[in-house]
Design an enzyme around this catalytic site. Sequence first.
Site, PDB file in Angstrom:
ATOM      1  N   SER A  69       0.796  -1.222   0.000  1.00  0.00           N
ATOM      2  CA  SER A  69       0.000   0.000   0.000  1.00  0.00           C
ATOM      3  C   SER A  69       0.827   1.269   0.000  1.00  0.00           C
ATOM      4  CB  SER A  69      -0.948  -0.004   1.195  1.00  0.00           C
ATOM      5  OG  SER A  69      -0.240  -0.175   2.401  1.00  0.00           O
ATOM      6  N   HIS A 114      -5.318  -2.988  -2.994  1.00  0.00           N
ATOM      7  CA  HIS A 114      -4.933  -2.005  -4.011  1.00  0.00           C
ATOM      8  C   HIS A 114      -4.816  -2.592  -5.413  1.00  0.00           C
ATOM      9  CE1 HIS A 114      -4.274   1.010  -0.915  1.00  0.00           C
ATOM     10  NE2 HIS A 114      -3.823   0.007  -0.190  1.00  0.00           N
ATOM     11  N   LYS A 149     -11.901   1.347  -2.264  1.00  0.00           N
ATOM     12  CA  LYS A 149     -10.781   1.941  -3.009  1.00  0.00           C
ATOM     13  C   LYS A 149     -11.184   1.977  -4.486  1.00  0.00           C
ATOM     14  CE  LYS A 149      -7.361   0.927   0.541  1.00  0.00           C
ATOM     15  NZ  LYS A 149      -8.209   0.590   1.675  1.00  0.00           N
TER      16      LYS A 149
HETATM   17  C1  LIG Z   1      -3.309  -3.279   2.077  1.00  0.00           C
HETATM   18  C2  LIG Z   1      -4.533  -2.842   2.819  1.00  0.00           C
HETATM   19  N1  LIG Z   1      -5.289  -3.763   3.429  1.00  0.00           N
HETATM   20  C3  LIG Z   1      -6.383  -3.427   4.121  1.00  0.00           C
HETATM   21  C4  LIG Z   1      -6.795  -2.124   4.213  1.00  0.00           C
HETATM   22  C5  LIG Z   1      -7.998  -1.808   5.032  1.00  0.00           C
HETATM   23  O1  LIG Z   1      -9.102  -1.650   4.210  1.00  0.00           O
HETATM   24  P1  LIG Z   1     -10.298  -0.730   4.709  1.00  0.00           P
HETATM   25  O2  LIG Z   1      -9.871   0.672   4.480  1.00  0.00           O
HETATM   26  O3  LIG Z   1     -11.464  -1.149   3.864  1.00  0.00           O
HETATM   27  O4  LIG Z   1     -10.494  -1.043   6.158  1.00  0.00           O
HETATM   28  C6  LIG Z   1      -6.036  -1.125   3.576  1.00  0.00           C
HETATM   29  C7  LIG Z   1      -6.390   0.312   3.614  1.00  0.00           C
HETATM   30  O5  LIG Z   1      -7.048   0.902   4.313  1.00  0.00           O
HETATM   31  C8  LIG Z   1      -4.885  -1.486   2.885  1.00  0.00           C
HETATM   32  O6  LIG Z   1      -4.111  -0.571   2.297  1.00  0.00           O
END
Ligand SMILES: Cc1ncc(COP(=O)(O)O)c(C=O)c1O
Length: 401
Positions: free
Chosen positions: A184, A212, A246
Amino acid sequence: MTSALIADLERGLATREAAGLQRIRRTLASPQGARVIVGGREVVSFASNDYLGLATHPEVVAAAREGAARWGVGAGASHLICGHFAPHAALEAELAAFARPCAGARALTFSSGYLANLATLTALAGRGDAIFADRLNHACLNDGALLSRAEFVRYPHADAAVLRRCLAASGAKRKLIATDAVFSMDGDVAPLPSLCALAEEFDAWLVVDDAHGFGVLGAGENGGRGTLAHFGLASERIVYMGTLGKAAGVAGAFVAAHSAVIETMIQTARSYVFTTAGPPLLAEALRASLRILRDDAARRAHLFALIDRFRSRLSAGPWALPGSPTPIHPLVVGASAAAVEFADALWRRGFWVPAIRPPTVPRGTARLRVTLSAAHTMADVDALADALAELAPAFGSIRAR
Ligand SMILES: Cc1ncc(COP(=O)(O)O)c(C=O)c1O
Protein backbone atom coordinates in the site's frame (compact mmCIF):
# COMPACT_ATOMS: atom_id res chain seq x y z
CA MET A 1 -6.58 21.24 37.47
CA THR A 2 -5.39 18.88 34.72
CA SER A 3 -5.27 15.29 35.94
CA ALA A 4 -2.09 13.24 35.67
CA LEU A 5 -3.83 11.07 33.07
CA ILE A 6 -4.55 14.02 30.80
CA ALA A 7 -1.07 15.50 31.38
CA ASP A 8 0.44 12.18 30.34
CA LEU A 9 -1.52 12.19 27.08
CA GLU A 10 -0.59 15.80 26.41
CA ARG A 11 3.12 15.00 26.87
CA GLY A 12 2.77 12.11 24.41
CA LEU A 13 1.07 14.35 21.85
CA ALA A 14 3.76 17.03 22.22
CA THR A 15 6.46 14.40 21.68
CA ARG A 16 4.74 13.23 18.50
CA GLU A 17 4.47 16.78 17.23
CA ALA A 18 8.14 17.51 17.97
CA ALA A 19 9.11 14.38 15.99
CA GLY A 20 7.12 15.54 12.93
CA LEU A 21 4.63 12.70 13.49
CA GLN A 22 1.48 14.66 14.24
CA ARG A 23 -1.34 13.75 11.89
CA ILE A 24 -3.97 16.20 10.81
CA ARG A 25 -7.35 15.68 9.17
CA ARG A 26 -8.19 17.99 6.30
CA THR A 27 -11.92 18.42 5.83
CA LEU A 28 -13.33 18.09 2.32
CA ALA A 29 -16.14 20.40 1.32
CA SER A 30 -16.69 18.63 -2.00
CA PRO A 31 -17.10 15.03 -3.21
CA GLN A 32 -14.02 12.86 -3.67
CA GLY A 33 -12.31 13.45 -7.02
CA ALA A 34 -9.31 14.75 -8.92
CA ARG A 35 -10.21 18.22 -7.65
CA VAL A 36 -11.46 18.74 -4.13
CA ILE A 37 -12.31 21.79 -2.05
CA VAL A 38 -10.49 22.14 1.26
CA GLY A 39 -10.57 25.29 3.37
CA GLY A 40 -12.41 27.16 0.61
CA ARG A 41 -9.68 26.37 -1.92
CA GLU A 42 -9.57 23.90 -4.83
CA VAL A 43 -6.59 21.55 -4.94
CA VAL A 44 -5.68 18.75 -7.33
CA SER A 45 -5.69 15.63 -5.21
CA PHE A 46 -3.22 12.79 -5.63
CA ALA A 47 -4.17 11.39 -2.24
CA SER A 48 -7.18 9.10 -2.57
CA ASN A 49 -7.43 5.40 -3.39
CA ASP A 50 -10.42 6.03 -5.67
CA TYR A 51 -8.32 4.61 -8.51
CA LEU A 52 -11.12 4.37 -11.07
CA GLY A 53 -12.97 7.54 -10.08
CA LEU A 54 -16.07 5.51 -9.16
CA ALA A 55 -16.77 7.27 -5.83
CA THR A 56 -18.87 9.83 -7.71
CA HIS A 57 -19.92 7.82 -10.77
CA PRO A 58 -23.53 8.76 -11.61
CA GLU A 59 -24.66 5.13 -11.97
CA VAL A 60 -23.17 4.21 -8.59
CA VAL A 61 -24.72 7.25 -6.93
CA ALA A 62 -28.10 6.44 -8.56
CA ALA A 63 -27.90 2.83 -7.33
CA ALA A 64 -27.23 4.08 -3.79
CA ARG A 65 -30.17 6.48 -4.02
CA GLU A 66 -32.52 3.79 -5.35
CA GLY A 67 -31.14 1.33 -2.80
CA ALA A 68 -31.99 3.75 0.01
CA ALA A 69 -35.50 4.21 -1.36
CA ARG A 70 -36.04 0.44 -1.62
CA TRP A 71 -34.24 -0.88 1.47
CA GLY A 72 -33.95 2.06 3.84
CA VAL A 73 -30.69 3.21 5.37
CA GLY A 74 -29.58 0.87 8.13
CA ALA A 75 -29.21 -2.93 8.12
CA GLY A 76 -30.55 -3.04 11.68
CA ALA A 77 -28.57 -6.07 12.89
CA SER A 78 -25.63 -8.33 12.20
CA HIS A 79 -25.76 -10.69 9.21
CA LEU A 80 -26.48 -13.67 11.46
CA ILE A 81 -29.39 -12.03 13.30
CA CYS A 82 -31.59 -10.28 10.72
CA GLY A 83 -29.26 -7.92 8.83
CA HIS A 84 -28.49 -10.05 5.74
CA PHE A 85 -30.47 -8.61 2.81
CA ALA A 86 -31.05 -9.75 -0.78
CA PRO A 87 -28.54 -7.15 -2.13
CA HIS A 88 -25.83 -8.54 0.19
CA ALA A 89 -26.48 -12.07 -1.09
CA ALA A 90 -26.51 -10.93 -4.74
CA LEU A 91 -23.30 -8.92 -4.28
CA GLU A 92 -21.54 -11.88 -2.67
CA ALA A 93 -22.50 -14.16 -5.57
CA GLU A 94 -21.31 -11.59 -8.11
CA LEU A 95 -18.01 -10.99 -6.27
CA ALA A 96 -17.33 -14.74 -6.00
CA ALA A 97 -17.95 -15.23 -9.73
CA PHE A 98 -15.69 -12.27 -10.56
CA ALA A 99 -12.77 -12.84 -8.18
CA ARG A 100 -12.63 -16.69 -8.65
CA PRO A 101 -9.61 -17.52 -6.45
CA CYS A 102 -10.51 -21.21 -6.92
CA ALA A 103 -13.19 -23.31 -8.57
CA GLY A 104 -16.54 -23.00 -6.81
CA ALA A 105 -15.38 -20.13 -4.56
CA ARG A 106 -17.85 -18.26 -2.38
CA ALA A 107 -17.54 -14.70 -1.10
CA LEU A 108 -18.37 -12.95 2.15
CA THR A 109 -18.72 -9.19 2.53
CA PHE A 110 -17.49 -7.05 5.43
CA SER A 111 -17.87 -3.42 6.43
CA SER A 112 -14.14 -2.80 5.95
CA GLY A 113 -10.95 -4.44 4.85
CA TYR A 114 -9.67 -4.13 8.40
CA LEU A 115 -12.50 -6.31 9.69
CA ALA A 116 -12.08 -8.76 6.80
CA ASN A 117 -8.41 -9.32 7.60
CA LEU A 118 -9.11 -9.76 11.32
CA ALA A 119 -11.76 -12.33 10.40
CA THR A 120 -9.57 -14.32 8.04
CA LEU A 121 -6.53 -14.57 10.27
CA THR A 122 -8.45 -15.36 13.45
CA ALA A 123 -10.65 -17.93 11.69
CA LEU A 124 -7.76 -19.81 10.08
CA ALA A 125 -5.04 -19.62 12.73
CA GLY A 126 -4.82 -19.86 16.49
CA ARG A 127 -2.57 -21.05 19.32
CA GLY A 128 -0.04 -23.62 18.08
CA ASP A 129 -0.22 -22.29 14.50
CA ALA A 130 2.14 -19.88 12.76
CA ILE A 131 1.51 -16.87 10.53
CA PHE A 132 4.29 -15.82 8.15
CA ALA A 133 3.94 -12.19 7.12
CA ASP A 134 5.79 -9.86 4.77
CA ARG A 135 7.50 -7.13 6.79
CA LEU A 136 5.73 -4.40 4.79
CA ASN A 137 2.22 -5.80 5.18
CA HIS A 138 -0.62 -3.47 6.05
CA ALA A 139 -1.24 -2.85 9.75
CA CYS A 140 -4.54 -4.76 9.75
CA LEU A 141 -2.91 -7.99 8.61
CA ASN A 142 -0.47 -7.58 11.49
CA ASP A 143 -3.29 -6.84 13.92
CA GLY A 144 -5.19 -9.92 12.73
CA ALA A 145 -2.09 -12.04 13.25
CA LEU A 146 -1.61 -10.71 16.79
CA LEU A 147 -5.28 -11.24 17.62
CA SER A 148 -5.16 -14.84 16.39
CA ARG A 149 -2.58 -15.76 19.05
CA ALA A 150 -0.65 -17.77 16.46
CA GLU A 151 3.13 -17.40 16.36
CA PHE A 152 3.85 -14.29 14.27
CA VAL A 153 6.88 -14.56 11.98
CA ARG A 154 7.79 -11.61 9.75
CA TYR A 155 9.99 -12.22 6.71
CA PRO A 156 11.96 -9.54 4.79
CA HIS A 157 9.93 -7.76 2.14
CA ALA A 158 9.06 -10.00 -0.83
CA ASP A 159 11.84 -12.45 0.09
CA ALA A 160 10.53 -15.89 -0.84
CA ALA A 161 13.90 -17.53 -0.10
CA VAL A 162 13.87 -16.42 3.56
CA LEU A 163 10.18 -17.30 3.81
CA ARG A 164 10.99 -20.79 2.59
CA ARG A 165 13.59 -21.21 5.35
CA CYS A 166 11.12 -19.96 7.97
CA LEU A 167 8.44 -22.39 6.78
CA ALA A 168 10.91 -25.27 6.70
CA ALA A 169 12.04 -24.53 10.28
CA SER A 170 8.51 -24.26 11.68
CA GLY A 171 6.89 -27.02 13.67
CA ALA A 172 3.52 -25.25 13.77
CA LYS A 173 0.36 -27.31 13.41
CA ARG A 174 -1.12 -25.06 10.72
CA LYS A 175 0.81 -22.53 8.66
CA LEU A 176 -0.50 -19.40 6.98
CA ILE A 177 1.34 -17.00 4.68
CA ALA A 178 -0.12 -13.48 4.65
CA THR A 179 0.81 -10.78 2.18
CA ASP A 180 -0.37 -7.55 0.65
CA ALA A 181 -0.73 -8.24 -3.10
CA VAL A 182 0.08 -4.61 -3.95
CA PHE A 183 2.00 -2.98 -1.12
CA SER A 184 0.00 0.00 0.00
CA MET A 185 2.82 2.46 0.64
CA ASP A 186 5.24 1.23 -2.05
CA GLY A 187 3.04 0.19 -4.96
CA ASP A 188 5.07 -2.90 -5.80
CA VAL A 189 3.50 -6.32 -6.34
CA ALA A 190 4.17 -9.37 -4.12
CA PRO A 191 5.81 -12.40 -5.73
CA LEU A 192 2.54 -14.34 -5.54
CA PRO A 193 3.52 -17.26 -7.84
CA SER A 194 6.49 -18.07 -5.55
CA LEU A 195 4.37 -17.64 -2.42
CA CYS A 196 1.67 -19.90 -3.85
CA ALA A 197 4.27 -22.56 -4.68
CA LEU A 198 5.54 -22.36 -1.07
CA ALA A 199 1.98 -22.69 0.22
CA GLU A 200 1.65 -25.91 -1.81
CA GLU A 201 5.04 -27.22 -0.68
CA PHE A 202 4.40 -26.56 3.02
CA ASP A 203 0.65 -27.21 3.06
CA ALA A 204 -0.07 -23.64 4.10
CA TRP A 205 -2.83 -21.11 3.49
CA LEU A 206 -1.97 -18.11 1.34
CA VAL A 207 -3.91 -15.01 2.44
CA VAL A 208 -3.75 -12.37 -0.29
CA ASP A 209 -4.77 -8.82 0.65
CA ASP A 210 -5.56 -7.22 -2.71
CA ALA A 211 -6.85 -3.92 -1.34
CA HIS A 212 -4.93 -2.01 -4.01
CA GLY A 213 -5.01 -4.51 -6.88
CA PHE A 214 -8.71 -5.34 -7.00
CA GLY A 215 -10.35 -3.29 -9.75
CA VAL A 216 -6.98 -2.20 -11.12
CA LEU A 217 -4.86 -5.18 -12.20
CA GLY A 218 -5.67 -7.92 -14.69
CA ALA A 219 -5.92 -7.53 -18.45
CA GLY A 220 -8.38 -8.24 -21.23
CA GLU A 221 -11.40 -10.20 -20.05
CA ASN A 222 -9.74 -10.43 -16.62
CA GLY A 223 -9.42 -6.64 -16.38
CA GLY A 224 -10.00 -5.49 -12.80
CA ARG A 225 -10.05 -9.01 -11.34
CA GLY A 226 -6.90 -8.07 -9.49
CA THR A 227 -3.49 -9.48 -8.72
CA LEU A 228 -4.43 -13.17 -8.93
CA ALA A 229 -5.60 -12.57 -12.50
CA HIS A 230 -2.44 -10.51 -13.16
CA PHE A 231 -0.43 -13.68 -12.44
CA GLY A 232 -3.02 -16.21 -13.66
CA LEU A 233 -3.18 -17.83 -10.20
CA ALA A 234 -5.94 -19.93 -8.62
CA SER A 235 -5.81 -22.36 -5.71
CA GLU A 236 -7.94 -23.77 -2.90
CA ARG A 237 -5.20 -22.55 -0.56
CA ILE A 238 -5.72 -18.92 -1.54
CA VAL A 239 -7.91 -16.77 0.66
CA TYR A 240 -8.44 -13.59 -1.34
CA MET A 241 -9.43 -10.24 0.21
CA GLY A 242 -10.48 -7.29 -1.94
CA THR A 243 -11.53 -3.93 -0.54
CA LEU A 244 -14.57 -2.09 -1.88
CA GLY A 245 -13.78 1.44 -0.70
CA LYS A 246 -10.78 1.94 -3.01
CA ALA A 247 -11.04 1.12 -6.76
CA ALA A 248 -14.67 0.06 -6.27
CA GLY A 249 -15.36 3.55 -4.95
CA VAL A 250 -17.86 2.72 -2.19
CA ALA A 251 -17.04 1.03 1.16
CA GLY A 252 -16.42 -2.38 2.66
CA ALA A 253 -14.51 -5.45 1.60
CA PHE A 254 -14.95 -9.11 0.71
CA VAL A 255 -13.16 -12.39 1.20
CA ALA A 256 -13.42 -14.94 -1.62
CA ALA A 257 -12.26 -18.49 -0.99
CA HIS A 258 -13.24 -22.15 -0.92
CA SER A 259 -16.72 -22.71 0.46
CA ALA A 260 -15.35 -24.38 3.61
CA VAL A 261 -13.28 -21.28 4.41
CA ILE A 262 -16.25 -18.97 3.94
CA GLU A 263 -18.55 -21.15 6.02
CA THR A 264 -15.94 -21.32 8.80
CA MET A 265 -15.73 -17.53 8.80
CA ILE A 266 -19.52 -17.17 8.95
CA GLN A 267 -19.61 -19.53 11.92
CA THR A 268 -16.57 -18.36 13.86
CA ALA A 269 -15.02 -15.04 12.78
CA ARG A 270 -15.78 -12.59 15.55
CA SER A 271 -15.33 -9.50 13.36
CA TYR A 272 -18.05 -10.95 11.11
CA VAL A 273 -20.41 -12.32 13.73
CA PHE A 274 -20.36 -9.50 16.27
CA THR A 275 -20.90 -6.44 14.10
CA THR A 276 -23.85 -4.82 12.35
CA ALA A 277 -24.13 -5.59 8.63
CA GLY A 278 -23.30 -2.83 6.15
CA PRO A 279 -26.32 -0.89 4.82
CA PRO A 280 -28.00 -2.79 1.97
CA LEU A 281 -28.04 0.44 -0.07
CA LEU A 282 -24.23 0.20 -0.20
CA ALA A 283 -24.50 -3.36 -1.51
CA GLU A 284 -26.71 -1.97 -4.32
CA ALA A 285 -24.13 0.76 -5.01
CA LEU A 286 -21.41 -1.88 -5.07
CA ARG A 287 -23.30 -4.06 -7.55
CA ALA A 288 -23.41 -1.05 -9.90
CA SER A 289 -19.75 -0.26 -9.29
CA LEU A 290 -18.78 -3.90 -9.91
CA ARG A 291 -20.52 -3.80 -13.31
CA ILE A 292 -18.52 -0.71 -14.32
CA LEU A 293 -15.29 -2.01 -12.85
CA ARG A 294 -15.76 -5.25 -14.87
CA ASP A 295 -17.02 -3.79 -18.13
CA ASP A 296 -15.49 -0.32 -18.54
CA ALA A 297 -12.06 -1.20 -19.92
CA ALA A 298 -11.54 2.37 -21.18
CA ARG A 299 -11.48 3.69 -17.61
CA ARG A 300 -8.62 1.34 -16.70
CA ALA A 301 -6.83 2.06 -20.00
CA HIS A 302 -6.89 5.78 -19.16
CA LEU A 303 -5.49 5.07 -15.67
CA PHE A 304 -2.63 3.05 -17.15
CA ALA A 305 -1.88 5.80 -19.68
CA LEU A 306 -1.60 8.25 -16.74
CA ILE A 307 0.66 5.82 -14.86
CA ASP A 308 2.95 5.48 -17.91
CA ARG A 309 3.13 9.25 -18.32
CA PHE A 310 3.91 9.87 -14.65
CA ARG A 311 6.59 7.21 -14.58
CA SER A 312 8.25 8.48 -17.73
CA ARG A 313 8.13 12.09 -16.48
CA LEU A 314 9.84 10.99 -13.23
CA SER A 315 12.35 8.67 -14.87
CA ALA A 316 15.03 11.37 -14.81
CA GLY A 317 15.06 11.07 -11.00
CA PRO A 318 15.84 11.68 -8.28
CA TRP A 319 13.16 9.26 -7.05
CA ALA A 320 13.57 5.63 -8.07
CA LEU A 321 10.05 4.27 -8.45
CA PRO A 322 9.49 0.54 -7.93
CA GLY A 323 9.01 -1.30 -11.22
CA SER A 324 5.32 -1.92 -10.75
CA PRO A 325 2.20 -1.41 -12.81
CA THR A 326 0.10 0.18 -10.07
CA PRO A 327 -1.25 3.69 -9.40
CA ILE A 328 0.79 4.01 -6.14
CA HIS A 329 4.08 5.91 -6.37
CA PRO A 330 6.30 6.49 -3.31
CA LEU A 331 8.70 9.44 -3.34
CA VAL A 332 10.93 8.55 -0.42
CA VAL A 333 12.45 11.53 1.38
CA GLY A 334 13.76 9.96 4.60
CA ALA A 335 13.07 12.20 7.60
CA SER A 336 9.47 12.74 8.73
CA ALA A 337 9.84 16.52 9.00
CA ALA A 338 11.25 16.74 5.47
CA ALA A 339 8.34 14.69 4.11
CA VAL A 340 5.89 17.08 5.78
CA GLU A 341 7.72 20.12 4.38
CA PHE A 342 7.67 18.54 0.92
CA ALA A 343 3.91 17.90 1.16
CA ASP A 344 3.39 21.47 2.38
CA ALA A 345 5.38 22.89 -0.55
CA LEU A 346 3.17 20.95 -2.98
CA TRP A 347 0.05 22.02 -1.10
CA ARG A 348 1.03 25.67 -1.54
CA ARG A 349 1.27 24.98 -5.29
CA GLY A 350 -2.25 23.50 -5.28
CA PHE A 351 -1.47 19.75 -5.06
CA TRP A 352 -2.57 17.38 -2.31
CA VAL A 353 -0.04 14.60 -1.90
CA PRO A 354 0.07 13.06 1.60
CA ALA A 355 3.23 12.69 3.63
CA ILE A 356 3.43 9.13 4.98
CA ARG A 357 5.49 8.67 8.12
CA PRO A 358 6.35 5.97 10.67
CA PRO A 359 4.75 3.81 11.94
CA THR A 360 2.90 3.49 8.61
CA VAL A 361 6.30 3.08 6.90
CA PRO A 362 9.65 1.99 8.39
CA ARG A 363 11.67 4.61 10.26
CA GLY A 364 13.86 6.74 7.97
CA THR A 365 11.68 6.12 4.91
CA ALA A 366 9.08 8.88 5.28
CA ARG A 367 7.70 9.66 1.89
CA LEU A 368 5.15 11.30 -0.28
CA ARG A 369 2.63 8.84 -1.65
CA VAL A 370 1.30 9.85 -5.05
CA THR A 371 -1.79 7.96 -6.16
CA LEU A 372 -3.23 8.32 -9.63
CA SER A 373 -6.87 7.92 -10.56
CA ALA A 374 -8.80 7.57 -13.79
CA ALA A 375 -10.43 10.83 -12.69
CA HIS A 376 -7.16 12.68 -13.45
CA THR A 377 -6.28 14.16 -16.82
CA MET A 378 -2.89 14.03 -18.55
CA ALA A 379 -2.62 17.76 -17.81
CA ASP A 380 -3.03 17.05 -14.06
CA VAL A 381 -0.21 14.53 -14.17
CA ASP A 382 2.03 16.87 -16.16
CA ALA A 383 1.37 19.72 -13.75
CA LEU A 384 2.34 17.54 -10.77
CA ALA A 385 5.45 16.29 -12.56
CA ASP A 386 6.46 19.91 -13.29
CA ALA A 387 6.05 20.84 -9.61
CA LEU A 388 8.03 17.78 -8.51
CA ALA A 389 10.84 18.63 -10.90
CA GLU A 390 10.97 22.12 -9.41
CA LEU A 391 11.10 20.76 -5.84
CA ALA A 392 13.45 17.87 -6.53
CA PRO A 393 16.67 19.72 -5.62
CA ALA A 394 15.29 20.45 -2.16
CA PHE A 395 13.59 17.12 -1.38
CA GLY A 396 14.85 14.32 -3.62
CA SER A 397 17.57 13.33 -1.20
CA ILE A 398 17.05 9.59 -0.78
CA ARG A 399 16.54 7.09 -3.56
CA ALA A 400 13.54 4.85 -2.92
CA ARG A 401 15.13 1.51 -3.70
C1 LIG B 1 -3.31 -3.28 2.08
C2 LIG B 1 -4.53 -2.84 2.82
N1 LIG B 1 -5.29 -3.76 3.43
C3 LIG B 1 -6.38 -3.43 4.12
C4 LIG B 1 -6.80 -2.12 4.21
C5 LIG B 1 -8.00 -1.81 5.03
O1 LIG B 1 -9.10 -1.65 4.21
P1 LIG B 1 -10.30 -0.73 4.71
O2 LIG B 1 -9.87 0.67 4.48
O3 LIG B 1 -11.46 -1.15 3.86
O4 LIG B 1 -10.49 -1.04 6.16
C6 LIG B 1 -6.04 -1.12 3.58
C7 LIG B 1 -6.39 0.31 3.61
O5 LIG B 1 -7.05 0.90 4.31
C8 LIG B 1 -4.88 -1.49 2.89
O6 LIG B 1 -4.11 -0.57 2.30
